[in-house]
Design an enzyme around this catalytic site. Structure first.
Site, PDB file in Angstrom:
ATOM      1  N   LYS A   1      -9.687  17.432  -4.648  1.00 34.54           N
ATOM      2  CA  LYS A   1     -10.911  16.789  -5.132  1.00 34.54           C
ATOM      3  C   LYS A   1     -11.810  17.855  -5.727  1.00 34.54           C
ATOM      4  O   LYS A   1     -12.278  18.753  -5.035  1.00 34.54           O
ATOM      5  CB  LYS A   1     -11.605  16.050  -3.978  1.00 34.54           C
TER       6      LYS A   1
ATOM      7  N   ASP B   1     -20.810   4.984   2.307  1.00 32.55           N
ATOM      8  CA  ASP B   1     -20.259   4.417   1.069  1.00 32.55           C
ATOM      9  C   ASP B   1     -18.987   3.661   1.410  1.00 32.55           C
ATOM     10  O   ASP B   1     -17.984   3.713   0.702  1.00 32.55           O
ATOM     11  CB  ASP B   1     -19.974   5.511   0.049  1.00 32.55           C
TER      12      ASP B   1
HETATM   13  P1  ADP Z   1     -15.091   9.393  -5.724  1.00 32.69           P
HETATM   14  O1  ADP Z   1     -16.361   9.981  -5.218  1.00 32.69           O
HETATM   15  O2  ADP Z   1     -14.780   9.739  -7.114  1.00 32.69           O
HETATM   16  O3  ADP Z   1     -15.000   7.922  -5.420  1.00 32.69           O
HETATM   17  P2  ADP Z   1     -12.908   9.616  -3.857  1.00 32.69           P
HETATM   18  O4  ADP Z   1     -12.831  10.593  -2.738  1.00 32.69           O
HETATM   19  O5  ADP Z   1     -13.165   8.206  -3.493  1.00 32.69           O
HETATM   20  O6  ADP Z   1     -13.956  10.157  -4.899  1.00 32.69           O
HETATM   21  O7  ADP Z   1     -11.562   9.706  -4.663  1.00 32.69           O
HETATM   22  C1  ADP Z   1     -11.331   8.935  -5.805  1.00 32.69           C
HETATM   23  C2  ADP Z   1      -9.962   8.294  -5.747  1.00 32.69           C
HETATM   24  O8  ADP Z   1      -8.980   9.295  -5.649  1.00 32.69           O
HETATM   25  C3  ADP Z   1      -9.763   7.421  -4.551  1.00 32.69           C
HETATM   26  O9  ADP Z   1     -10.180   6.109  -4.815  1.00 32.69           O
HETATM   27  C4  ADP Z   1      -8.292   7.491  -4.320  1.00 32.69           C
HETATM   28  O10 ADP Z   1      -7.621   6.562  -5.141  1.00 32.69           O
HETATM   29  C5  ADP Z   1      -7.945   8.880  -4.779  1.00 32.69           C
HETATM   30  N1  ADP Z   1      -7.904   9.798  -3.645  1.00 32.69           N
HETATM   31  C6  ADP Z   1      -8.894  10.570  -3.165  1.00 32.69           C
HETATM   32  N2  ADP Z   1      -8.491  11.307  -2.129  1.00 32.69           N
HETATM   33  C7  ADP Z   1      -7.200  11.001  -1.948  1.00 32.69           C
HETATM   34  C8  ADP Z   1      -6.197  11.426  -1.021  1.00 32.69           C
HETATM   35  N3  ADP Z   1      -6.466  12.341  -0.073  1.00 32.69           N
HETATM   36  N4  ADP Z   1      -4.968  10.901  -1.142  1.00 32.69           N
HETATM   37  C9  ADP Z   1      -4.702  10.001  -2.085  1.00 32.69           C
HETATM   38  N5  ADP Z   1      -5.570   9.551  -2.967  1.00 32.69           N
HETATM   39  C10 ADP Z   1      -6.813  10.042  -2.915  1.00 32.69           C
HETATM   40 MN    MN Z   2     -14.607   6.777  -3.870  1.00 34.34          MN
END
Ligand code: ADP
Ligand code: MN
Length: 563
Positions: A336, A452
């Protein structure tokens, strides 16, 4: 026609050694002056201007010999090598070397941007990334050096030579022959309106030497005007050709300089725009960070982008086998990258500003560091959840604004969000009870409110719900913590009620069940008012006692939160 001012007899002032290529083309050659002038650009007349052909003296037909003598015909390479060789030798050597390298490794330069940016190319190798980064660095250094050389070379001279064509990242490199362009082939023939036979008549009256020069001036003027056509298309030159405009060398050079800098500016703008849209959060510094993770062996490959949000971009990667602190890297990782473009984070101030864990630091930090803090916050919160046994990504490592965690999903396919997965009623019910459990654990054991929580931040994987996206999570004693919790409860309750789970509590019941509080208000407005009253009470308590305790905790002594 040609009868204007008598001219100064020289027309061109520059010393031969300092002529730019454009100047060279206009400089009078004495051999031309001393004998009857052949028509200029005979081939042009022959090919394109029947009037000109008819008027041309027969003995002055076009031919290779004439062209060889003609200054217009001077090969581009000759003028470059003799005027620039001394100064440029090092650059040329570098350039040649680079060309060789490019020929040897064509695939390296063929890829314009990091494949992990678009996610289209899954064959990313660390070598490729390294090569790209080095290339980028090299080109930038090269251009900077070139600019210095150019400045040094030209000094204060009135006439300057542009090294533009030697720039690495010049979008017009492919047709860099502006000054040598075979303008005889252009459709806008600047000589169409001209009747060459008439001009000489007027021009020839009077002193022998000046005639030619004057004529040169006119021709050069027209030629300069014609050359404006070769400026970048975005550069508006007006209809000078149609007006038979004659530009002096001075004016033309000034215009040319301007056109070039416009080109460069628009290229830069274009480049910036492309970067900001195509690369999202991944600026060169972030790339370097990611590259180091790969080159250090922590990650095997970064395969592609899973998600691009307003505040972060998430990539998939295969874990490497290098262990940091004896940690086993998961086989698949999610990276991320918190966006370093700051605008989107402004509206998140309220989460972090009032979070006492970050309070002291917040006031001292610049925006860039605040973004790192989001990443840090997510890491801490995930760790707490991990320790409580809540299904969530496991933290691998945090580097600046880049958080690496375990990947929820398999074979590069991320687990679907709860909003995207169609669960049967049994699974739906199971999911609901699990979410209820997790919310309670989160609150009681982790001392956190997700803040959230919704079907967007819950993934369905391995027959259970996984919580993600906890960078904004706060402790319940956060000045707005209970409001955030109530919002979470509303989302969860609505989702499962709509999903057909009859047992699903409504938002107020769920709030009480999670927090252990017993707010009895029957309607939402009153409920909300009571929540805010509780928050206020807690804040007052903090003001009076100077430390953060929960006054609304129901079971026994209020826990003291210190981290
Ligand atoms: P944002 O703040 O952009 O919503 P998120 O942490 O929700 O950030 O991540 C965005 C998307 O990335 C998630 O909806 C998911 O689909 C994917 N994602 C994030 N972290 C993971 C993870 N550890 N494994 C798989 N998919 C992930
Ligand atoms: Mn998210």
């Amino acid at each position: 026609m040609g009868s204007g001012s008598a001219g100064d007899g020289t027309g061109i002032e520059a010393e031969p050694g300092k002529l730019s290529r454009s100047e060279c083309c206009c400089s009078p050659e004495y051999s031309h002056r001393l004998r009857p002038r052949p028509p200029f650009f005979p081939s042009l007349r022959v090919q394109m201007d029947p009037v000109g052909v008819a008027a041309a003296p027969p003995e002055a037909g076009p031919g290779p010999a004439w062209q060889n003598k003609c200054p217009w015909g001077t090969p581009k390479t000759a003028s470059i090598s003799c005027s620039l060789a001394d100064v440029m030798s090092e650059q040329l050597a570098k350039e040649l070397q680079l060309e060789e390298e490019n020929a040897a490794f064509p695939e390296v330069v063929a890829v314009a941007e990091g494949p992990f940016i678009t996610g289209e190319n899954v064959d990313t190798s660390s070598d490729l990334m390294l090569a790209q980064m080095l290339q980028m660095e090299f080109d930038r250094e090269y251009d900077a050096q070139l600019r210095r050389e150019e400045k040094k070379f030209n000094g204060d001279s009135k006439v300057s030579i542009s090294f533009e064509n030697y720039r690495k990242v010049h979008p017009f490199d492919s047709d860099s022959s502006e000054d040598e362009v075979d303008w005889q082939d252009t459709r806008h023939d600047p000589y169409r309106a001209d009747k060459p036979t008439i001009t000489p008549k007027k021009g020839f009256i009077g002193k022998g030497k000046d005639i030619t020069t004057k004529h040169d001036e006119v021709v050069c003027g027209r030629k300069n005007t014609a050359r404006m056509e070769n400026f970048a298309p975005e550069f508006q030159v007006g209809d000078g050709i149609g007006m038979d405009l004659k530009l002096s060398n001075q004016v033309f050079n000034a215009l040319k300089q301007h056109a070039y800098s416009e080109e460069r500016r628009s290229a830069r703008l274009h480049e910036k725009k492309e970067h900001s849209t195509a690369e999202k959060a991944v600026d060169p510094k972030t790339r370097l960070l990611l590259y180091k993770m790969v080159s250090g062996g922590m990650l095997e490959t970064i395969t592609g982008c899973i998600s691009t949000g307003k505040e972060s971009v998430v990539f998939h990667a295969y874990g490497g086998n290098a262990t940091e602190d004896d940690k086993v890297i998961p086989p698949e990782c999610a990276i991320k990258v918190f966006k370093t473009t700051l605008n989107e984070f402004k509206n998140r101030d309220k989460y972090i500003k009032d979070d006492y864990r970050f309070k002291d630091r917040f006031s001292k930090l610049n925006p860039r560091k605040i973004i790192r803090m989001w990443a840090e916050k997510e890491m801490h919160n995930l760790t707490r959840m991990q320790n409580a046994g809540i299904p969530c990504p496991q933290v691998v490592i945090l580097k600046k604004h880049v958080l690496v965690m375990s990947f929820i999903g398999q074979d590069q396919v991320p687990a679907p969000k709860l909003k995207d997965v169609k669960l049967n009623s049994e699974d739906m019910k199971k999911a609901y009870y699990q979410v209820l459990d997790m919310m309670q654990q989160l609150y009681k054991e982790c001392n956190l409110v997700h803040a959230d929580l919704s079907e967007y931040n819950m993934l369905w994987h391995d027959g259970k719900v996984w919580l993600i996206d906890v960078s904004q999570s706060v402790e319940p004693t956060h000045p707005h913590g209970l409001e955030f919790l109530f919002r979470d409860c509303r989302n969860v309750s609505q989702f499962f009620q709509k999903g057909g789970v009859a047992e699903a509590l409504n938002e107020r019941e769920l709030f009480n069940a999670v927090s252990g509080l017993n707010i009895t208000a029957e309607n939402e407005v009153d409920f909300q008012a009571e929540i805010e009253a509780l928050e206020k009470m807690n804040e007052d308590h903090v003001q009076n006692h100077g430390k953060k305790v929960s006054t609304f905790s129901t079971d026994g002594d209020p826990p003291i939160y210190n981290e």
